[in-house]
Design an enzyme around this catalytic site. Structure first.
Site, PDB file in Angstrom:
ATOM      1  N   TYR A 144       0.867  -1.178   0.000  1.00 46.93           N
ATOM      2  CA  TYR A 144       0.000   0.000   0.000  1.00 46.93           C
ATOM      3  C   TYR A 144       0.903   1.227   0.000  1.00 46.93           C
ATOM      4  CZ  TYR A 144      -3.371   3.474   1.782  1.00 46.93           C
ATOM      5  OH  TYR A 144      -4.162   4.583   1.952  1.00 46.93           O
ATOM      6  N   ASP A 239       9.464   2.726  -0.989  1.00 47.45           N
ATOM      7  CA  ASP A 239       8.467   3.409  -0.165  1.00 47.45           C
ATOM      8  C   ASP A 239       8.774   3.074   1.294  1.00 47.45           C
ATOM      9  OD1 ASP A 239       4.796   3.473   0.023  1.00 47.45           O
ATOM     10  OD2 ASP A 239       6.371   4.399   1.234  1.00 47.45           O
ATOM     11  N   LYS A 267       5.289   9.449   8.437  1.00 51.60           N
ATOM     12  CA  LYS A 267       5.140   8.863   9.778  1.00 51.60           C
ATOM     13  C   LYS A 267       6.209   9.333  10.771  1.00 51.60           C
ATOM     14  CE  LYS A 267       2.774   4.854   7.775  1.00 51.60           C
ATOM     15  NZ  LYS A 267       1.396   4.824   8.264  1.00 51.60           N
TER      16      LYS A 267
HETATM   17  P1  KE4 Z   1      -0.418   8.381   4.435  1.00 49.69           P
HETATM   18  O1  KE4 Z   1      -0.958   9.075   3.221  1.00 49.69           O
HETATM   19  O2  KE4 Z   1      -1.481   7.579   5.151  1.00 49.69           O
HETATM   20  O3  KE4 Z   1       0.353   9.329   5.367  1.00 49.69           O
HETATM   21  O4  KE4 Z   1       0.709   7.340   3.959  1.00 49.69           O
HETATM   22  C1  KE4 Z   1       0.356   6.378   2.999  1.00 49.69           C
HETATM   23  C2  KE4 Z   1       1.334   5.221   3.068  1.00 49.69           C
HETATM   24  C3  KE4 Z   1       2.326   5.134   2.111  1.00 49.69           C
HETATM   25  N1  KE4 Z   1       3.235   4.138   2.131  1.00 49.69           N
HETATM   26  C4  KE4 Z   1       3.215   3.197   3.114  1.00 49.69           C
HETATM   27  C5  KE4 Z   1       4.253   2.119   3.109  1.00 49.69           C
HETATM   28  C6  KE4 Z   1       2.226   3.245   4.126  1.00 49.69           C
HETATM   29  O5  KE4 Z   1       2.224   2.303   5.105  1.00 49.69           O
HETATM   30  C7  KE4 Z   1       1.266   4.275   4.109  1.00 49.69           C
HETATM   31  C8  KE4 Z   1       0.152   4.363   5.134  1.00 49.69           C
HETATM   32  N2  KE4 Z   1       0.042   3.262   6.041  1.00 49.69           N
HETATM   33  C9  KE4 Z   1      -1.282   3.003   6.571  1.00 49.69           C
HETATM   34  C10 KE4 Z   1      -1.155   1.885   7.608  1.00 49.69           C
HETATM   35  N3  KE4 Z   1      -0.854   0.638   7.062  1.00 49.69           N
HETATM   36  C11 KE4 Z   1      -1.921   4.218   7.117  1.00 49.69           C
HETATM   37  C12 KE4 Z   1      -3.091   3.970   8.038  1.00 49.69           C
HETATM   38  C13 KE4 Z   1      -4.342   4.576   7.508  1.00 49.69           C
HETATM   39  O6  KE4 Z   1      -4.580   4.485   6.276  1.00 49.69           O
HETATM   40  O7  KE4 Z   1      -5.100   5.123   8.321  1.00 49.69           O
END
Ligand code: KE4
Length: 424
Positions: A144, A239, A267
C-alpha cells in the site's frame, strides 16, 4: 470493558463522517465491535472515552516510535507553536529537517517535504514518469502506497482489510498504467521487464512490506529489483513511509545496503504530525518545480510545527542509536509467544501474527490467514487492555516506550489466548 461512551460517539460520528472515521482502518470493521474513541495517550498507553486504558501497538500506524506525547517532541511543538503555525514562506527549520534526512539516508541527496505519505508517493511517481518519459509503474500485490489513484490496484492496508474492489472510482486508464506483481517474485519482475522494459518508468516497493501484514523481502529480491531497474533505465522507488527511521536510522535501505533512486518517507519523520517526504538523486530531484518542470506543491508542506516535531524525533533517534537493538529484542520476545501453526513475521519493531501455518511471503499466502480467528485474538487482547491493529493485514508496532513489563504482559496475554483456544 465498558464501551457506552465510544458507542454513542460512533453513532454521532457516523451521522457526519463516512463510517464515523477519518481513515477506514480505524473503523474496526474487520475485527468487529466498536472502535475505542481515544481521549489521550502517554508513553505506550492510551485511554478511551470510557476510561479504559490500553497498551498501544497501533502507534498511530507507525509515527509513534517513541510512544505517545514524548516530552522532547511536546516541548519542541510547544516552542514552535508560540511562534505561529504556518507562514507560506520558507523557514530555517525545514532546512534542518531536510539536512538530517539527507545525512541519515545515503541515497537521498535532495528532499522535498509534503503533508502525507500519499503525497510523497504520488509525487515520486510523477517525477519518475517525467525523468524517464515513460508511463508504466510496477507495484506489488498487498503493498500500500497511500490512496494514489493509480496505486489503488491490489493494494494492502485498508483496501485489503475491507476487501474493497481495487479500482472503485479510479478510471481504467489510470489502473492500466499499473502492473501489480506478487511480492518476492523475482521471476515475475524479470518476465515483466522482458515484456515491457522500455515502457516502465518505475518500480515502487515497500522494502519490508507492512501493509499485508509484515512481510520481509526474500533474500535477493531487492537486489534483483535494483539490478533490473538499472538495466532497463527505470527508477527504483523505496516506499519507506513505514520503515524509514523505524527499522534503522537510515531505514530499510541501510539494513539491506541498497540505494534506490527515490525514497518516500512519512510517519516517524513527523513525530505524529502530518508530514511526508520524497527524495533521492539530486539530478532527478532538480526536475521538481521551481527548479524544474515537474509541478508539486502544498499549502502546509514543511509546516513549521510538524517539522519541529519531526526534528525532535530524529534528533532523539540520532542521539539514542541503542534504541534499535532494544526494539528488535523486545519485538522478538513478543514473537516467541506464538505457538506452532501461527506464522509470525517481523522486522525490527514491526510484527504480525498470521493465523495460518505459513510461511507468509506474499499477499496470496497472507490471505490464507483465518481472519475470523484473528478477530477473536484481537478482541481477547483488547478486553485485557492491549490494543493491536484491528486487521490481519497490518503490522503491529513496538515503541521505545513499551517497557520490559509491558512486553511480558502482552506475551502472557498472547499465550493465554492460545491456551484458552486449545482448551476449547
Ligand atoms: P499516508 O498518506 O497515510 O500518510 O501514507 C500512505 C502510506 C504510504 N506508504 C506506506 C508504506 C504506508 O504504510 C502508508 C500508510 N500506512 C497506513 C497503515 N498501514 C496508514 C493507516 C491509515 O490508512 O489510516
Amino acid at each position: 470493558m465498558r464501551r457506552e461512551k465510544s458507542q454513542s460517539l460512533l453513532a454521532r460520528a457516523e451521522r457526519v463522517i463516512p463510517g464515523g472515521v477519518n481513515s477506514p482502518v480505524r473503523a474496526f470493521r474487520a475485527v468487529g465491535g466498536t472502535p475505542p474513541f481515544i481521549v489521550r495517550g502517554e508513553g505506550a498507553r492510551m485511554w478511551d472515552a470510557d476510561g479504559n486504558c490500553y497498551l498501544d501497538y497501533i502507534g498511530s500506524w507507525g509515527p509513534l516510535l517513541l510512544g505517545h506525547a514524548h516530552p522532547e517532541v511536546l516541548s519542541a511543538v510547544e516552542e514552535a507553536l508560540r511562534g505561529g503555525t504556518s507562514f507560506g514562506l520558507p523557514t530555517e527549520r525545514e532546512i534542518e529537517l531536510a539536512e538530517m534526512i539527507v545525512e541519515a539516508v545515503p541515497s537521498i541527496e535532495m528532499v522535498r517535504l509534503v503533508n502525507s505519505g500519499t503525497e510523497a508517493t504520488m509525487s515520486a511517481l510523477r517525477l519518475a514518469r517525467a525523468w524517464t518519459g515513460r508511463e508504466l509503474v510496477v507495484k506489488f500485490e498487498g503493498c500500500y502506497h497511500g490512496h494514489v489513484d493509480s496505486l489503488l490496484v491490489k493494494a494492502g492496508s485498508g483496501v485489503a482489510t475491507l476487501g474493497i474492489p481495487d479500482t472503485a472510482g479510479v478510471p481504467a486508464a489510470f489502473a492500466d498504467t499499473t502492473i501489480a506483481l506478487p511480492y518476492n517474485s523475482t521471476a515475475a519482475v524479470e518476465q515483466t521487464f522482458a515484456r515491457y522494459g522500455d515502457r516502465i518508468a518505475a518500480v515502487i516497493v515497500e522494502p519490508v512490506a507492512g501493509n499485508m501484514g509484515c512481510v520481509p523481502p526474500a533474500p535477493g529480491f531487492l537486489e534483483a529489483l535494483r539490478e533490473l531497474t538499472q538495466r532497463h533505465g527505470a527508477l527504483l522507488i523505496f516506499d519507506e513511509v513505514m520503515t524509514g527511521f523505524r527499522l534503522a536510522y537510515g531505514g530499510a535501505q541501510q539494513i539491506f545496503g541498497i540505494r534506490p533512486d527515490l525514497t518516500t518517507l512519512g510517519k516517524v519523520i513527523g513525530g505524529g504530525l502530518p508530514i511526508g517526504a520524497y527524495g533521492g538523486r539530486a539530478e532527478i530531484m532538480r526536475r521538481i518545480a521551481p527548479a524544474g518542470p515537474v509541478y508539486q506543491a502544498g499549502t502546509l508542506s514543511g509546516n513549521p510545527v510538524a517539522v519541529a516535531a519531526g526534528l525532535a524525533m530524529l534528533r532523539y533517534l540520532k542521539q539514542h542509536p541503542e534504541l534499535y537493538a532494544q526494539l528488535e529484542e523486545r519485538t522478538a520476545r513478543l514473537a516467541a509467544a506464538a505457538p506452532p501453526g501461527i506464522a509470525v513475521n517481523r522486522a525490527g519493531s514491526m510484527i504480525t501474527f498470521f493465523f495460518t501455518p505459513g510461511p507468509v511471503t506474499d499477499y496470496e499466502s497472507a490471505r490464507r490467514s483465518d481472519t475470523a480467528r484473528f478477530a477473536r485474538f484481537h478482541a481477547w487482547l483488547l478486553e485485557r487492555g492491549i490494543c493491536f491493529p484491528p486487521s490481519q493485514f497490518e503490522a503491529a508496532f513496538v515503541s521505545a516506550a513499551h517497557s520490559e513489563e509491558d512486553i511480558a504482559r502482552t506475551a502472557d496475554a498472547i499465550r493465554e489466548f492460545f491456551a484458552a483456544e486449545a482448551a476449547g
